[in-house]
Design a protein around this motif. Sequence first.
Motif, PDB file in Angstrom:
ATOM      1  N   GLN A  51       0.878   4.054  -2.939  1.00 45.62           N
ATOM      2  CA  GLN A  51       0.496   5.429  -2.623  1.00 45.62           C
ATOM      3  C   GLN A  51       1.593   6.415  -3.024  1.00 45.62           C
ATOM      4  O   GLN A  51       1.323   7.484  -3.586  1.00 45.62           O
ATOM      5  CB  GLN A  51       0.191   5.554  -1.135  1.00 45.62           C
ATOM      6  N   TYR A 111       0.814  -1.211   0.000  1.00 45.05           N
ATOM      7  CA  TYR A 111       0.000   0.000   0.000  1.00 45.05           C
ATOM      8  C   TYR A 111       0.852   1.267   0.000  1.00 45.05           C
ATOM      9  O   TYR A 111       0.541   2.243  -0.694  1.00 45.05           O
ATOM     10  CB  TYR A 111      -0.925   0.004   1.216  1.00 45.05           C
ATOM     11  N   GLU A 122      -3.503  -3.140  -6.225  1.00 44.39           N
ATOM     12  CA  GLU A 122      -4.165  -2.889  -4.949  1.00 44.39           C
ATOM     13  C   GLU A 122      -5.220  -1.784  -5.062  1.00 44.39           C
ATOM     14  O   GLU A 122      -5.309  -0.893  -4.236  1.00 44.39           O
ATOM     15  CB  GLU A 122      -3.118  -2.545  -3.879  1.00 44.39           C
TER      16      GLU A 122
END
Length: 259
Positions: free
Chosen positions: A49, A45, A68
């Motif tokens: 990001q 993650y 994801e």
Amino acid sequence: MELAKVNIEELEALLRQAGELFQDREAAGCVKIKGEADYVTEVDYRVQQFIRGRLEADYPQVQFLSEEKTNQEIDKSGLVWILDPVDGTTNLIHDCHASCISLALMERSEVVLGFVYNPYSEELFMAQKGRGCRLNGKSTAVSRAARMEDSLIAIGTSPYYKETADKNFDIFKRLFLDCQDIRRSGSAAMDLAYVACGRLDGYFERNLKIWDVAAGMLLVREAGGSVLAFNGAQAGNDMVSDIAAGNSVIAGLLTEEYL
């Protein structure tokens, strides 16, 4: 947006910066189970990001497809970034140092730019359509193996689809008896990168997602190799694919004699 307007050096620096996140063992231990043998960690993650934020700031007109996230809104006829923030998540969880970041740019359903970065070895593979494949700035080429008995072949076990195990392992045994040896890294992107630089003579696996292979397939082709569907046709950029890669001889042998 023209490919010439993409800043390759900035993208390479971005991937190297994102790769530093792989060293956070606490985040790697924060694991969520998505399905059978299918995991995601806090590292996945965070890498996603970090990269997504920069790409959307620098290239706001380009869509973003990643493992994801949901991707229902993606129009593959346009420009699309394709990211696998950690290819080889199970390896990351176990600290096996065989995980990488895969990033590709697709234009009108064709991949025109691809990167595979291994943060453990600091090896960055990059290919642009029509301009060859490079590893840390040096040109690469697929191997010249012409016989299976001279070849080192990487296999993929399709761990999310264990119902295919009997069929897969029958193929693995036949191939093992014919080739020099087989390898299993747990990262499709890394296996394709290794085919692109001649470390592996071939690789195949079922049920691969587009984020696993989009960049790696371009690496192999720009290094002079072939990426085929199991029926021998040229592999496309479908959301799920069965692929065989190698130089033209070995990829052909895999599809004709084993798959």
